[in-house]
Design a protein around this motif. Structure first.
Motif, short mmCIF file in Angstrom:
data_model
loop_
_atom_site.label_atom_id
_atom_site.label_comp_id
_atom_site.label_asym_id
_atom_site.label_seq_id
_atom_site.Cartn_x
_atom_site.Cartn_y
_atom_site.Cartn_z
N PRO A 195 0.77 -1.37 0.19
CA PRO A 195 -0.09 0.07 0.07
C PRO A 195 0.98 1.48 0.14
O PRO A 195 0.26 2.29 -0.41
N LYS A 196 2.19 1.15 0.59
CA LYS A 196 2.73 2.58 0.75
C LYS A 196 3.57 2.80 -0.74
O LYS A 196 4.53 3.71 -0.88
N ARG A 197 3.65 1.63 -1.75
CA ARG A 197 4.29 1.82 -2.88
C ARG A 197 3.31 2.90 -3.82
O ARG A 197 2.49 2.37 -4.51
N ILE A 198 3.76 4.09 -4.14
CA ILE A 198 3.27 5.01 -4.99
C ILE A 198 3.95 5.45 -5.90
O ILE A 198 3.77 6.45 -6.72
N GLY A 201 6.70 3.53 -11.11
CA GLY A 201 6.86 2.37 -11.62
C GLY A 201 6.07 1.32 -11.25
O GLY A 201 5.46 0.48 -11.92
N TYR A 202 5.64 1.48 -9.74
CA TYR A 202 4.98 0.38 -9.18
C TYR A 202 3.37 0.73 -9.78
O TYR A 202 2.59 -0.17 -9.88
N MET A 203 3.00 2.12 -9.65
CA MET A 203 1.64 2.20 -9.94
C MET A 203 1.43 2.10 -11.53
O MET A 203 0.21 1.28 -11.89
N ARG A 204 2.33 1.90 -12.53
CA ARG A 204 2.14 1.48 -13.78
C ARG A 204 2.07 0.00 -13.79
O ARG A 204 1.12 -0.63 -14.63
N LEU A 206 0.51 -1.77 -11.51
CA LEU A 206 -0.83 -1.85 -10.90
C LEU A 206 -1.78 -1.59 -12.00
O LEU A 206 -2.78 -2.37 -12.06
N TYR A 207 -1.42 -0.71 -12.77
CA TYR A 207 -2.69 -0.41 -13.78
C TYR A 207 -2.43 -1.54 -14.87
O TYR A 207 -3.55 -1.91 -15.29
N PHE A 208 -1.24 -1.94 -15.20
CA PHE A 208 -1.23 -2.85 -16.25
C PHE A 208 -1.80 -4.26 -15.69
O PHE A 208 -2.60 -4.94 -16.47
N HIS A 209 -1.63 -4.55 -14.36
CA HIS A 209 -2.29 -5.67 -13.76
C HIS A 209 -3.73 -5.83 -13.72
O HIS A 209 -4.28 -6.63 -14.18
N PHE A 210 -4.44 -4.53 -13.51
CA PHE A 210 -5.90 -4.44 -13.65
C PHE A 210 -6.10 -4.60 -15.01
O PHE A 210 -7.16 -5.28 -15.50
N PHE A 211 -5.50 -3.90 -16.04
CA PHE A 211 -5.95 -4.04 -17.53
C PHE A 211 -5.70 -5.43 -17.99
O PHE A 211 -6.68 -5.91 -18.72
N ARG A 255 -6.87 1.77 -0.73
CA ARG A 255 -5.39 1.53 -0.78
C ARG A 255 -4.44 2.44 -0.22
O ARG A 255 -3.64 2.37 0.49
N ALA A 256 -4.96 3.83 -0.61
CA ALA A 256 -4.20 5.01 0.06
C ALA A 256 -4.53 5.14 1.52
O ALA A 256 -3.76 5.66 2.31
N SER A 257 -5.71 4.93 1.81
CA SER A 257 -6.10 4.77 3.31
C SER A 257 -5.38 4.00 4.12
O SER A 257 -5.11 4.23 5.20
#
Length: 415
Positions: A195-198, A201-204, A206-211, A255-257
């Motif tokens: 949750p603390k990885r913002i 690189g990691y957010m990309r 995460l988005y790719f994982h969702f896609f 996740r941010a919370s």
């Protein structure tokens, strides 16, 4: 060390956190020393979460535990099968038995080594390795191992949907439907593992994982349905993609919370809520999936239509459980003040007074889903041609559970 005492605490400032470290003195009691040896030899949920300080023996024992559990669930689901393959049952049973034997050997080794460690400490006048007595610090993120497993599941699931769109073969669609509840929950869990990885690189990723999980799979399902002339199912698949986007946006907020939780609260959230509850729910889903597999084995066919009712009931029940587990994870991702505000009071439930409007709606949807689930449980293992009643009831329960989940997540984000 204080005179006559056995322990002293050092407070080490590390990343603005106060982490206690306990140092064992020369005069530590034998019982305490044996406890520390046992702690080092056994796996804790914190060690599993970060996948560090795990010996080869512990890794092998963990693998044997998973194998035993899977074999046990499969054999339990096969108890209701009318016709079974004795060779399959024998092989699975022997694998489970061998894994159980391996677990017993590992536990015996652990006990003997702990006893030997106590004797060695006694012979060395109480000196033990201070590493054994360090208090494990709070877990801030889970290992990449779990993220990788989730990504592997979602990729395999999406590939099955793509194969269905290209070949129009029902077996790809069937295998994907067996996987989707477990894959969906694994994706939800992966979203909270770090949750603390913002960072970008990691957010990309995460988005790719969702896609990969939601968009590719639904587009594949829609394409296959359009080619087969199933227009309604195709448009419904595209509609689901929109729902997944909304759920993903709400999940990012939660996740941010979760990242703002206090250190110990975040550690408990990752270890007890995400890992433990999520894994337990997957075990139940695996049982439902094996009920379908049991029917296929009994019929010795994948496409004669006799297992449609069992397959749909198992899929629906697993889907409901996925949403319930997701809500359980989401409710713990917010501060305790919000959890108390969102909690249901027993007095309000019994009197049906004092409930907020959204609680009334959510309660109604959950009640509908509970009644539907009882009906679907009675359908599990029943062979026969496809029954439109089962399809309608399962759809009603799915829509009700989905609305209940969205209401809960929206209120958590707004609060």
């Amino acid at each position: 060390r204080e005179r006559g005492g056995m322990f002293q605490r050092l407070l080490v400032l590390y990343d603005d956190l106060i982490v206690p470290h306990t140092l064992v003195g020369h005069e530590a009691s034998p019982g305490k020393r044996q406890e520390e040896w046992r702690k080092d030899l056994n796996l804790s949920i914190e060690k599993i979460a970060i996948m560090k300080d795990i010996s080869l023996r512990q890794g092998v024992a963990g693998f044997f535990t998973v194998v035993t559990g899977v074999c046990g669930i499969f054999l339990f689901s096969m108890m209701s099968a009318e016709r079974v393959d004795e060779t399959t049952l024998t092989v699975v049973g022997l694998i489970g038995l061998g894994a159980s034997f391996g677990i017993a050997i590992s536990e015996a080794y652990s006990s003997l080594k702990a006893q030997r460690g106590r004797i060695d400490v006694s012979e060395s006048n109480g000196q033990i390795d201070e590493r054994l007595s360090e208090v494990e610090g709070p877990v801030e993120e889970c290992s990449w191992f779990f993220v990788g497993v989730s990504f592997l599941f979602t990729s395999a699931f999406s590939m099955l949907k793509v194969c269905y769109a290209v070949t129009l073969e029902d077996q790809y669609w069937l295998m994907a439907d067996l996987m989707i509840p477990i894959v969906g929950l694994s994706f939800v869990m992966a979203g909270f593992y770090k949750p603390k990885r913002i960072d970008v690189g990691y957010m990309r990723f995460l988005y790719f994982h969702f896609f990969t999980y939601a968009i590719v799979s639904e587009l594949g399902a829609a394409a296959g349905d359009f080619r087969l002339g199933l227009t309604f199912k195709a448009w419904f698949a595209l509609f689901r993609a929109i729902i997944w986007c909304l759920a993903f946006w709400l999940g990012l907020k939660l996740r941010a919370s979760a990242a703002k939780l206090p250190p110990q609260g975040l550690s408990d959230f990752l270890c007890q809520t995400v890992l433990v509850k999520g894994t337990a729910a997957m075990g139940t889903m695996l049982f439902f999936s094996f009920e379908t597999v049991s029917c296929f084995i009994s019929q010795d066919s994948l496409d004669n239509g006799q297992c449609s009712n069992t397959s749909y009931a198992a899929f629906s029940l697993s889907g409901y459980l996925t949403i319930l587990t997701t809500l359980s994870i989401a409710s713990k991702a917010v501060p305790e003040s919000v959890q108390r505000e969102m909690a249901w009071e027993l007095a309000s439930i019994t009197s049906l007074k004092g409930l907020k409007w959204w609680q009334q709606m959510q309660g109604g949807f959950v009640t509908i889903t509970a009644i539907v689930s009882l009906y679907l449980l009675s359908v599990l293992g029943v062979e026969g041609n496809e029954n439109s009643t089962v399809l309608a009831v399962g759809a009603i329960g799915g829509v009700s559970m989905l609305f209940a989940g969205l209401i809960n997540m929206i209120m958590l984000v707004r609060t």
